[in-house]
Design an enzyme around this catalytic site. Structure first.
Site, PDB file in Angstrom:
ATOM      1  CG  HIS A  57       4.596   8.254  -0.114  1.00 20.67           C
ATOM      2  ND1 HIS A  57       4.742   9.560   0.301  1.00 20.67           N
ATOM      3  CD2 HIS A  57       3.276   8.108  -0.404  1.00 20.67           C
ATOM      4  CE1 HIS A  57       3.576  10.169   0.279  1.00 20.67           C
ATOM      5  NE2 HIS A  57       2.660   9.321  -0.150  1.00 20.67           N
ATOM      6  CD  GLU A  60       0.998   6.327  -3.668  1.00 18.76           C
ATOM      7  OE1 GLU A  60       0.056   7.129  -3.845  1.00 18.76           O
ATOM      8  OE2 GLU A  60       1.383   5.970  -2.539  1.00 18.76           O
ATOM      9  CG  HIS A  61       2.911  11.370  -4.615  1.00 15.18           C
ATOM     10  ND1 HIS A  61       2.274  12.557  -4.363  1.00 15.18           N
ATOM     11  CD2 HIS A  61       2.703  10.597  -3.522  1.00 15.18           C
ATOM     12  CE1 HIS A  61       1.702  12.514  -3.166  1.00 15.18           C
ATOM     13  NE2 HIS A  61       1.959  11.332  -2.632  1.00 15.18           N
ATOM     14  CD  GLU A 137       0.935  12.419   1.357  1.00 17.65           C
ATOM     15  OE1 GLU A 137       0.799  11.222   1.708  1.00 17.65           O
ATOM     16  OE2 GLU A 137       1.077  12.754   0.176  1.00 17.65           O
TER      17      GLU A 137
END
Length: 457
Positions: A57, A60-61, A137
């Site tokens: 994840h 992905e950022h 997040e």
């Protein structure tokens, strides 16, 4: 030709292998002058190792943080200037990136996406800043959400060896210890052409898309996909229970049963005289989930929330059906009504499944579920984005082209007797994990979190 067509289906979908080993899937739909371009990478949190949970994840950022020719943030700005929208997503099984643009701008996004897939780069300082965004997040979407925290803890208890035990966002301690090198190593290991697929759907010509894909993706370096070692889940031999304390307004209970999923081999066997038994059961479990809570007035809400003296304020059943690895989970959940307990909700949920195991379902229920499924599949085709998404998910799971139609055909053959059989077979104690949320006082003065500056999700 340097690339070979592998398969096609009557609806016009075609699949190719590019010179680089990357898969290309194209589905023309000329109802509107738009196109969706998606890049799917067969890597997600299930491919991480302990100590670096969340790296898929985080990466992905980082894919939005630039290349030698595209500065950080310019990818999104350029797509917007083309009149498009874009984003990305990470799951346990995959990572995906997409752009929805006017069809005549397809080459522009292919150029941009192929560049960042092959040439993503960023400094340690940029990584450290974005890592703080990911941490916030996690705080906002998981740590401040009691149901999310409970299900995270529940997954870690349900699975002992299977890689689905780790949260997609990662454990906070792993994020605290994560380095830029962790993300770069993950990128080099998994972001390779033959571990990825480009899916294009919309107002496009197959030959033109194929030529563009060869131009921008066909020349990418080819390397072998790293070996994935089997991580099979040991058989569960007894009920597991988790009491989870968190600030919350209401209690909550979730029951997870280990059940079969739909494998690529099972789906491929749909045309044989002797279909795969596990896949037959998977389709019956899909019907059972829908009978329990798939529509207004289904069994769970009707019996538990709509009576004069309701047991629950909210109930549900969920079955995953598809994933890269098994076993799958069939989950029942509920929020107790005022004056009721989680134990009463748990008992009532299990009683409804036991009722199906004892008496079966009606032909009217079976027909309603099948009709709703068919209608839902038809409605999905109204969205070019959904068409591309389904093709990508099917590729991730190793399903052949035409899998959606095969699923419908399989669903139509499910009988009431098969639904009754799976209800009787898979809902005992031995493969069950129960997680109960025990509400703690909520701080009414605390302000809601907001993602820190720099987040693009």
């Amino acid at each position: 030709m340097p690339s070979a067509a592998l398969a096609a289906e009557p609806a016009g979908v075609q699949q190719f292998t590019l010179k680089s080993g990357m898969t290309l899937i194209v589905k023309p739909d000329r109802r509107a002058p738009t196109a969706v371009h998606m890049l799917w990478v067969r890597v997600g949190s299930m491919d991480e190792v302990d100590g670096t949970s969340g790296v898929a994840h985080v990466l992905e950022h980082m894919m939005f943080k630039g290349t030698p020719t595209v500065k950080a943030g310019d990818f999104s700005r350029q797509v917007a200037a083309l009149g498009g929208r874009e984003n990305a997503f990470t799951a346990k099984d995959y990572t995906g990136f997409y752009q929805q643009i006017p069809a005549n701008k397809l080459e522009d996004v292919m150029r941009l996406e192929s560049d960042r897939f092959a040439n993503n780069q960023w400094s340690d300082e940029v990584f450290a800043k974005e890592l703080e965004v990911v941490k916030e997040e996690r705080r906002m979407r998981t740590e401040d959400n009691p149901h999310a925290r409970l299900h995270e803890a529940m997954d870690a208890m349900v699975y002992q060896a299977a890689p689905y035990r780790r949260p997609v966002v990662g454990w906070m301690s792993d994020l605290d210890a994560m380095t830029a090198r962790d993300a770069r190593d993950f990128y080099r290991r998994w972001y390779i052409a033959n571990n990825a697929a480009v899916v294009v759907a919309g107002d496009v010509d197959v030959d033109q898309v194929r030529a563009l894909a060869e131009k921008y993706y066909g020349g990418l370096p080819t390397r072998s996909t790293p070996a994935r070692k089997p991580r099979e889940e040991p058989e569960q031999l007894g009920q597991r229970r988790l009491d989870f304390k968190a600030p919350a307004e209401q209690a909550y209970v979730a029951l997870a049963f280990k059940v079969p999923g739909l494998s690529a081999e099972g789906l491929a066997a749909s045309g044989s005289n002797e279909p795969d038994a596990a896949s037959e059961e998977a389709m019956a479990l899909t019907v059972l989930s829908a009978v329990l809570s798939g529509y207004d007035g289904a069994r769970l809400p009707r019996a538990l929330t709509l009576e004069a003296n309701p047991v629950a304020d909210d109930v549900g059943a969920y079955y995953g059906l598809t994933a890269r690895s098994g076993p799958q989970l069939f989950t029942l959940s509920g929020v107790p009504a005022a004056g009721k307990t989680t134990a009463e909700v748990e008992k009532a949920l299990r009683a409804q499944v036991a009722l199906v195991a004892k008496d079966g379902i009606t032909e009217a229920e079976l027909a309603r579920v099948k009709n709703r499924w068919v209608a839902g599949e038809v409605y999905k085709q109204d969205s070019v984005f959904n068409q591309a998404r389904l093709l990508g998910v099917n590729w991730i799971n190793g399903y052949p082209l035409g899998s959606d139609q095969r699923l419908l055909e399989r669903l139509r053959t499910v009988t009431a007797a098969q639904v009754q059989a799976v209800a009787a077979k898979y809902f005992g104690d031995d493969a069950l994990t129960v997680a109960t949320l025990l509400p703690q006082p909520v701080d009414k003065t605390r302000k809601p979190r907001q993602l820190v500056a720099g987040s693009r999700h």
